[in-house]
Design a protein around this motif. Structure first.
Motif, PDB file in Angstrom:
ATOM      1  N   MET A  99      10.946  -1.460   4.362  1.00  0.00           N
ATOM      2  CA  MET A  99      10.997  -0.203   3.619  1.00  0.00           C
ATOM      3  C   MET A  99      10.894   0.971   4.582  1.00  0.00           C
ATOM      4  SD  MET A  99       8.234   1.108   0.804  1.00  0.00           S
ATOM      5  CE  MET A  99       7.047   1.282   2.155  1.00  0.00           C
ATOM      6  N   GLN A 151       2.901   9.082   7.895  1.00  0.00           N
ATOM      7  CA  GLN A 151       2.657   7.817   7.204  1.00  0.00           C
ATOM      8  C   GLN A 151       1.482   7.135   7.893  1.00  0.00           C
ATOM      9  OE1 GLN A 151       6.319   5.538   6.884  1.00  0.00           O
ATOM     10  NE2 GLN A 151       7.555   7.381   6.983  1.00  0.00           N
ATOM     11  N   MET A 167       6.559  -3.065  -4.238  1.00  0.00           N
ATOM     12  CA  MET A 167       6.085  -1.763  -3.765  1.00  0.00           C
ATOM     13  C   MET A 167       5.834  -0.824  -4.943  1.00  0.00           C
ATOM     14  SD  MET A 167       8.224   0.858  -1.354  1.00  0.00           S
ATOM     15  CE  MET A 167       9.341   1.134  -2.749  1.00  0.00           C
ATOM     16  N   LYS A 168       4.679  -0.218  -4.979  1.00  0.00           N
ATOM     17  CA  LYS A 168       4.361   0.711  -6.048  1.00  0.00           C
ATOM     18  C   LYS A 168       4.144   2.110  -5.458  1.00  0.00           C
ATOM     19  CE  LYS A 168       2.581  -2.736  -9.155  1.00  0.00           C
ATOM     20  NZ  LYS A 168       3.606  -2.766 -10.214  1.00  0.00           N
ATOM     21  N   ILE A 187       1.539   4.909  -1.494  1.00  0.00           N
ATOM     22  CA  ILE A 187       2.450   3.788  -1.730  1.00  0.00           C
ATOM     23  C   ILE A 187       1.691   2.501  -1.440  1.00  0.00           C
ATOM     24  CG2 ILE A 187       4.602   2.677  -1.014  1.00  0.00           C
ATOM     25  CD1 ILE A 187       5.739   5.391  -0.359  1.00  0.00           C
ATOM     26  N   LYS A 188       1.791   1.556  -2.373  1.00  0.00           N
ATOM     27  CA  LYS A 188       1.091   0.272  -2.225  1.00  0.00           C
ATOM     28  C   LYS A 188       2.114  -0.856  -2.222  1.00  0.00           C
ATOM     29  CE  LYS A 188      -1.402  -1.912  -5.536  1.00  0.00           C
ATOM     30  NZ  LYS A 188      -2.473  -2.267  -6.497  1.00  0.00           N
ATOM     31  N   ASP A 189       2.006  -1.744  -1.264  1.00  0.00           N
ATOM     32  CA  ASP A 189       2.985  -2.851  -1.189  1.00  0.00           C
ATOM     33  C   ASP A 189       2.802  -3.830  -2.337  1.00  0.00           C
ATOM     34  OD1 ASP A 189       4.613  -2.206   0.946  1.00  0.00           O
ATOM     35  OD2 ASP A 189       3.026  -2.745   2.368  1.00  0.00           O
ATOM     36  N   GLN A 248      -0.252   3.162   1.831  1.00  0.00           N
ATOM     37  CA  GLN A 248       0.363   4.063   2.797  1.00  0.00           C
ATOM     38  C   GLN A 248       0.142   5.476   2.283  1.00  0.00           C
ATOM     39  OE1 GLN A 248       4.471   2.790   4.027  1.00  0.00           O
ATOM     40  NE2 GLN A 248       3.439   3.285   5.942  1.00  0.00           N
ATOM     41  N   ASP A 267      14.954   0.621   1.004  1.00  0.00           N
ATOM     42  CA  ASP A 267      14.363  -0.723   1.192  1.00  0.00           C
ATOM     43  C   ASP A 267      14.806  -1.343   2.517  1.00  0.00           C
ATOM     44  OD1 ASP A 267      12.733  -1.105  -1.025  1.00  0.00           O
ATOM     45  OD2 ASP A 267      14.485  -1.371  -2.331  1.00  0.00           O
TER      46      ASP A 267
END
Lengths: 68, 68, 68, 68, 68, 68
Positions: E1, E8, D1-2, F66-68, E55, C68
């Motif tokens: 992060m 990415q 964040m997921k 990855i999703k924020d 991402q 993080d």
């Protein structure tokens, strides 16, 4: 064509099991058998069918060794 | 022992190239050759050496097919 | 048996969700949980069922770190 | 964040072994240990150091099960 | 992060094809397209839907190069 | 040539960092950049050099979102 992977074996498609998202392709290689799982989209785009000759490609980093 | 991977081939270690972090193991399988890359830590812990019989394991999802 | 992978954790099968091609296995490991996806063929050949003790194996190269 | 991966465990960096291209990071997770291999470029960009808390992420497809 | 992967790219979810176990997500990235396959469990937990910015992360070790 | 992978982007080799066992290749793709890690053996066999056009291939299963 040059492929950046250590493992490249010529195989023949023996069987295809097709699902909605993923499919499984059984291959005959010299003196052994292998299987590949890919998206059904990729299978369809390749037009892959039983009897097709293919290159079976695996990056060395994905190969796990087990010793008894 | 049962392994949850479609590809399991018996091979023989032919050559080991050892680096500080990673190493590369060349294998002879029936009628073909393969290579594996792993950490040198894993190699040392396995005590792997030329001539060893190993199981060469690859999950089907890591197998890429290419058709000319 | 020696396995050429850095990550080897003992786990217990908690739940199996079986599809036509692929299946998903939920595992309990000490103080946490993990999941594995494999072909349903592999699952059947292993005879995997809830309560089974398994080795959960991951090559270090497949482990992604996020800070993080 | 997921994060779109089944396996997400909080870990602590215990040791870093740095090579020119690749590096190896040892992690402590609850009740066990894990390792990650990444490029040294990624390590440097993350500014990863001993004691850092990280998320240890593995897609379920990369998890292999072995049953005795 | 900070993410320990070389690749990415910011993308937008264009289409989701959901199966019982696995699902496939089509993505638009600048000047190109990509796809991701994940468990449907992960998709649901992420609450991923068309139009979402994500991402797109790939460890460099998973990238295969082919030269004609 | 048909490749069984969802992600196939044309790229140009920008930089090569060669180690004893592994090497890292930086690529320019339209509107972004990518990197590949492979064995130095594969690099040498491909005869890969800066400026080469290559196909950058990634199986969809290796793509993490990855999703924020």
């Amino acid at each position: 064509m040059k492929i950046g992977a250590r493992n490249q074996i010529i195989g023949t498609v023996k069987d295809i099991k097709k699902g909605a998202i993923m499919c499984q392709v059984k291959l005959e290689i010299p003196a052994s058998q292998m299987s590949s799982v890919m998206t059904t989209d990729s299978l369809v785009e390749m037009g892959l069918k039983e009897g097709d000759k293919v290159q079976v490609v695996v990056k060395a980093i994905h190969v796990l060794l087990i010793k008894d």
